[in-house]
Scaffold this motif. Sequence first.
Motif, PDB file in Angstrom:
ATOM      1  N   GLY A 133       1.049  -1.086   0.209  1.00 37.76           N
ATOM      2  CA  GLY A 133       0.135   0.205   0.272  1.00 37.76           C
ATOM      3  C   GLY A 133       0.810   1.062  -0.359  1.00 37.76           C
ATOM      4  O   GLY A 133       0.615   2.306  -0.668  1.00 37.76           O
ATOM      5  N   PHE A 134       1.944   0.800   0.720  1.00 37.81           N
ATOM      6  CA  PHE A 134       3.001   2.493   0.797  1.00 37.81           C
ATOM      7  C   PHE A 134       3.800   2.526  -0.251  1.00 37.81           C
ATOM      8  O   PHE A 134       4.014   3.752  -0.642  1.00 37.81           O
ATOM      9  CB  PHE A 134       3.586   2.344   2.000  1.00 37.81           C
ATOM     10  CG  PHE A 134       3.099   2.741   3.139  1.00 37.81           C
ATOM     11  CD1 PHE A 134       2.439   3.861   3.453  1.00 37.81           C
ATOM     12  CD2 PHE A 134       2.755   1.829   4.251  1.00 37.81           C
ATOM     13  CE1 PHE A 134       1.606   4.070   4.350  1.00 37.81           C
ATOM     14  CE2 PHE A 134       2.282   1.612   5.271  1.00 37.81           C
ATOM     15  CZ  PHE A 134       1.734   3.511   5.682  1.00 37.81           C
ATOM     16  N   SER A 135       3.630   1.586  -1.530  1.00 38.16           N
ATOM     17  CA  SER A 135       4.868   2.171  -2.629  1.00 38.16           C
ATOM     18  C   SER A 135       3.925   2.167  -3.668  1.00 38.16           C
ATOM     19  O   SER A 135       4.709   2.092  -5.111  1.00 38.16           O
ATOM     20  CB  SER A 135       5.821   0.639  -2.493  1.00 38.16           C
ATOM     21  OG  SER A 135       4.908  -0.811  -2.486  1.00 38.16           O
ATOM     22  N   LYS A 136       2.829   1.005  -3.797  1.00 36.79           N
ATOM     23  CA  LYS A 136       2.693   0.775  -4.872  1.00 36.79           C
ATOM     24  C   LYS A 136       1.312   1.177  -5.116  1.00 36.79           C
ATOM     25  O   LYS A 136       0.468   2.087  -6.466  1.00 36.79           O
ATOM     26  CB  LYS A 136       2.205  -0.836  -5.195  1.00 36.79           C
ATOM     27  CG  LYS A 136       3.767  -1.408  -5.412  1.00 36.79           C
ATOM     28  CD  LYS A 136       4.344  -0.444  -6.138  1.00 36.79           C
ATOM     29  CE  LYS A 136       6.252  -1.394  -6.578  1.00 36.79           C
ATOM     30  NZ  LYS A 136       6.835  -0.401  -7.607  1.00 36.79           N
ATOM     31  N   VAL A 137       0.402   1.550  -4.168  1.00 36.94           N
ATOM     32  CA  VAL A 137      -0.880   2.186  -3.856  1.00 36.94           C
ATOM     33  C   VAL A 137      -0.675   4.165  -3.742  1.00 36.94           C
ATOM     34  O   VAL A 137      -0.768   4.034  -2.796  1.00 36.94           O
ATOM     35  CB  VAL A 137      -2.085   1.805  -3.027  1.00 36.94           C
ATOM     36  CG1 VAL A 137      -3.396   2.301  -3.162  1.00 36.94           C
ATOM     37  CG2 VAL A 137      -2.029   0.256  -3.014  1.00 36.94           C
ATOM     38  N   ARG A 138      -1.479   4.836  -4.977  1.00 38.83           N
ATOM     39  CA  ARG A 138      -1.167   6.260  -5.046  1.00 38.83           C
ATOM     40  C   ARG A 138      -2.845   6.191  -4.030  1.00 38.83           C
ATOM     41  O   ARG A 138      -3.959   6.518  -4.601  1.00 38.83           O
ATOM     42  CB  ARG A 138      -1.684   6.744  -5.947  1.00 38.83           C
ATOM     43  CG  ARG A 138      -0.087   6.708  -6.464  1.00 38.83           C
ATOM     44  CD  ARG A 138       0.355   7.408  -7.535  1.00 38.83           C
ATOM     45  NE  ARG A 138       1.352   7.476  -7.946  1.00 38.83           N
ATOM     46  CZ  ARG A 138       1.612   6.081  -9.137  1.00 38.83           C
ATOM     47  NH1 ARG A 138       0.666   5.498  -9.528  1.00 38.83           N
ATOM     48  NH2 ARG A 138       2.829   6.863 -10.041  1.00 38.83           N
ATOM     49  N   PHE A 139      -2.720   7.239  -2.858  1.00 38.74           N
ATOM     50  CA  PHE A 139      -3.688   7.655  -1.724  1.00 38.74           C
ATOM     51  C   PHE A 139      -3.207   8.868  -0.590  1.00 38.74           C
ATOM     52  O   PHE A 139      -2.113   9.266  -0.494  1.00 38.74           O
ATOM     53  CB  PHE A 139      -4.199   7.109  -0.983  1.00 38.74           C
ATOM     54  CG  PHE A 139      -3.680   6.268   0.349  1.00 38.74           C
ATOM     55  CD1 PHE A 139      -3.274   7.136   1.257  1.00 38.74           C
ATOM     56  CD2 PHE A 139      -2.189   5.302  -0.056  1.00 38.74           C
ATOM     57  CE1 PHE A 139      -2.048   6.220   2.319  1.00 38.74           C
ATOM     58  CE2 PHE A 139      -1.893   4.315   0.793  1.00 38.74           C
ATOM     59  CZ  PHE A 139      -2.135   5.664   1.942  1.00 38.74           C
ATOM     60  N   PRO A 140      -3.890  10.207  -0.572  1.00 40.89           N
ATOM     61  CA  PRO A 140      -3.857  11.072  -0.353  1.00 40.89           C
ATOM     62  C   PRO A 140      -2.945  10.979   1.350  1.00 40.89           C
ATOM     63  O   PRO A 140      -3.736  10.190   1.808  1.00 40.89           O
ATOM     64  CB  PRO A 140      -5.184  12.159   0.309  1.00 40.89           C
ATOM     65  CG  PRO A 140      -5.744  11.710  -1.029  1.00 40.89           C
ATOM     66  CD  PRO A 140      -5.143  10.338  -1.550  1.00 40.89           C
ATOM     67  N   GLY A 141      -2.189  11.821   1.261  1.00 36.53           N
ATOM     68  CA  GLY A 141      -1.420  11.408   2.610  1.00 36.53           C
ATOM     69  C   GLY A 141      -0.396  10.617   3.309  1.00 36.53           C
ATOM     70  O   GLY A 141      -0.128   9.818   3.805  1.00 36.53           O
ATOM     71  N   ARG A 142      -0.021   9.448   1.754  1.00 36.80           N
ATOM     72  CA  ARG A 142       0.521   8.433   1.770  1.00 36.80           C
ATOM     73  C   ARG A 142       1.430   9.399   2.343  1.00 36.80           C
ATOM     74  O   ARG A 142       2.290   8.565   3.191  1.00 36.80           O
ATOM     75  CB  ARG A 142       0.564   7.634   0.589  1.00 36.80           C
ATOM     76  CG  ARG A 142       1.191   6.183   0.741  1.00 36.80           C
ATOM     77  CD  ARG A 142       1.341   5.676  -1.281  1.00 36.80           C
ATOM     78  NE  ARG A 142       2.590   6.604  -1.618  1.00 36.80           N
ATOM     79  CZ  ARG A 142       2.733   6.156  -2.702  1.00 36.80           C
ATOM     80  NH1 ARG A 142       2.622   5.227  -3.544  1.00 36.80           N
ATOM     81  NH2 ARG A 142       3.857   6.759  -3.633  1.00 36.80           N
ATOM     82  N   ASP A 143       2.444   9.359   2.194  1.00 39.01           N
ATOM     83  CA  ASP A 143       3.803   9.557   2.417  1.00 39.01           C
ATOM     84  C   ASP A 143       4.669  10.511   3.509  1.00 39.01           C
ATOM     85  O   ASP A 143       4.619   9.563   4.435  1.00 39.01           O
ATOM     86  CB  ASP A 143       5.044  10.718   1.576  1.00 39.01           C
ATOM     87  CG  ASP A 143       4.983  10.124  -0.211  1.00 39.01           C
ATOM     88  OD1 ASP A 143       4.717   8.674  -0.074  1.00 39.01           O
ATOM     89  OD2 ASP A 143       5.074  10.517  -1.089  1.00 39.01           O
ATOM     90  N   VAL A 144       3.450  11.191   4.382  1.00 32.13           N
ATOM     91  CA  VAL A 144       2.804  11.637   5.571  1.00 32.13           C
ATOM     92  C   VAL A 144       3.362  10.384   6.259  1.00 32.13           C
ATOM     93  O   VAL A 144       3.600   9.902   7.947  1.00 32.13           O
ATOM     94  CB  VAL A 144       2.252  12.378   5.717  1.00 32.13           C
ATOM     95  CG1 VAL A 144       2.272  13.232   7.141  1.00 32.13           C
ATOM     96  CG2 VAL A 144       3.027  13.358   4.926  1.00 32.13           C
ATOM     97  N   LEU A 145       1.802   9.500   6.260  1.00 29.44           N
ATOM     98  CA  LEU A 145       1.441   8.744   6.680  1.00 29.44           C
ATOM     99  C   LEU A 145       2.668   7.367   7.065  1.00 29.44           C
ATOM    100  O   LEU A 145       2.417   6.789   7.909  1.00 29.44           O
ATOM    101  CB  LEU A 145       0.156   7.683   6.270  1.00 29.44           C
ATOM    102  CG  LEU A 145      -0.117   6.114   7.776  1.00 29.44           C
ATOM    103  CD1 LEU A 145      -0.734   6.480   9.037  1.00 29.44           C
ATOM    104  CD2 LEU A 145      -1.585   6.186   6.352  1.00 29.44           C
ATOM    105  N   PHE A 146       3.323   7.040   5.852  1.00 27.93           N
ATOM    106  CA  PHE A 146       4.416   6.371   6.066  1.00 27.93           C
ATOM    107  C   PHE A 146       5.495   7.018   6.851  1.00 27.93           C
ATOM    108  O   PHE A 146       6.177   6.168   7.536  1.00 27.93           O
ATOM    109  CB  PHE A 146       4.959   6.482   4.624  1.00 27.93           C
ATOM    110  CG  PHE A 146       6.370   4.827   4.352  1.00 27.93           C
ATOM    111  CD1 PHE A 146       6.051   3.838   5.021  1.00 27.93           C
ATOM    112  CD2 PHE A 146       7.423   5.445   3.770  1.00 27.93           C
ATOM    113  CE1 PHE A 146       7.368   2.857   4.808  1.00 27.93           C
ATOM    114  CE2 PHE A 146       8.743   4.789   4.259  1.00 27.93           C
ATOM    115  CZ  PHE A 146       8.432   3.956   4.748  1.00 27.93           C
ATOM    116  N   LEU A 147       6.386   7.836   6.488  1.00 20.88           N
ATOM    117  CA  LEU A 147       6.527   8.906   7.606  1.00 20.88           C
ATOM    118  C   LEU A 147       6.613   8.556   9.158  1.00 20.88           C
ATOM    119  O   LEU A 147       7.647   8.351  10.371  1.00 20.88           O
ATOM    120  CB  LEU A 147       6.792  10.678   7.740  1.00 20.88           C
ATOM    121  CG  LEU A 147       8.215  10.056   6.064  1.00 20.88           C
ATOM    122  CD1 LEU A 147       8.144  12.182   5.602  1.00 20.88           C
ATOM    123  CD2 LEU A 147       9.360   9.579   6.106  1.00 20.88           C
TER     124      LEU A 147
END
Length: 309
Positions: free
Chosen positions: A129-143
């Motif tokens: 989900g964090f690498s291949k699925v695009r959704f709003p706030g993905r990178d912030v949630l991952f960090l």
Amino acid sequence: MTNVAEDLKAEAPFLGSSAPTAEDRRRTDRKRSPREQKKRTANIVIYGVLVVLVVALMVPFIWMLSSSLKVNNQVLTVPIQWIPSEFVWSNYTDIWTRIPMMGYLQNSLYLAVIITCLQVLTGSLAAYGFSKVRFPGRDVLFLAYIGTIAVPWQAYMVPQYIMMQQLGLTNSFNALILLQAFGAFGVFLMRQYYMTIPDELCEAARIDGLSEYGIWARVILPLSKPALASLALLTFVNTWNDYMGPFIYLTSNRLWTVQLGLRSFVGQFDAEYAMIMTGSVISVIPILIIFLVGQRYFIQGIATSGMKG
């Protein structure tokens, strides 16, 4: 005639008429460029340092193995007696009757296998989900999720125990399984590997009608064997060697893991160090077997997981 003789002499090595002499080898060494000589010297130094480090890392294991074949009062002698004066092989038979060693090993194996399977499953799903699925706030949630790695376990150890106690999960394997089924490090490791897989494969699968779960199961997972093996091995070793978790949540002796079971040899005024070393050697064997079986995938997964951020 002179030119013909010189030509035959130059072609002699290729025709196999004469082998290189010591003088020829010395002449070849002198012709080597300084850059090649420096590279060779650097390689010798690097390999020498690696050999010293390997020996230093093996010393504790050699001492543990040696101590497991001694009587108790010879384990901590100074200077260290690396080779026992008398090999006490009976330690490896007595330990099975002194404590329920087989039960402890079974408990450790059960927890390690279940937690490893769950962490591989949840880590690979979250990483997809964090690498291949695009959704709003993905990178912030991952960090934010990865940032939890920096929080020491001692900071939330007590709140976790209170939660498990209120849920009635203390003194059972369920507490440890629930708390360790998810891991931020596993998500990070798998995401780094997934980032090396081209997005075009996922796009093509979506065009063919595969769902996101289908892409994860049929496209991503078959390409991720090295990363999966690395995560499985690291999780298994970490769970197998865990002491504080079982010590906090498992109070019944029948639920103890091998790490807690070895504590049985520690008394109020003394400790049976020979038996502790014997149990430690036995507990290392499953980890050694698993690493030897999966070392190729483990090294490949660690080497490729950091290729792309």
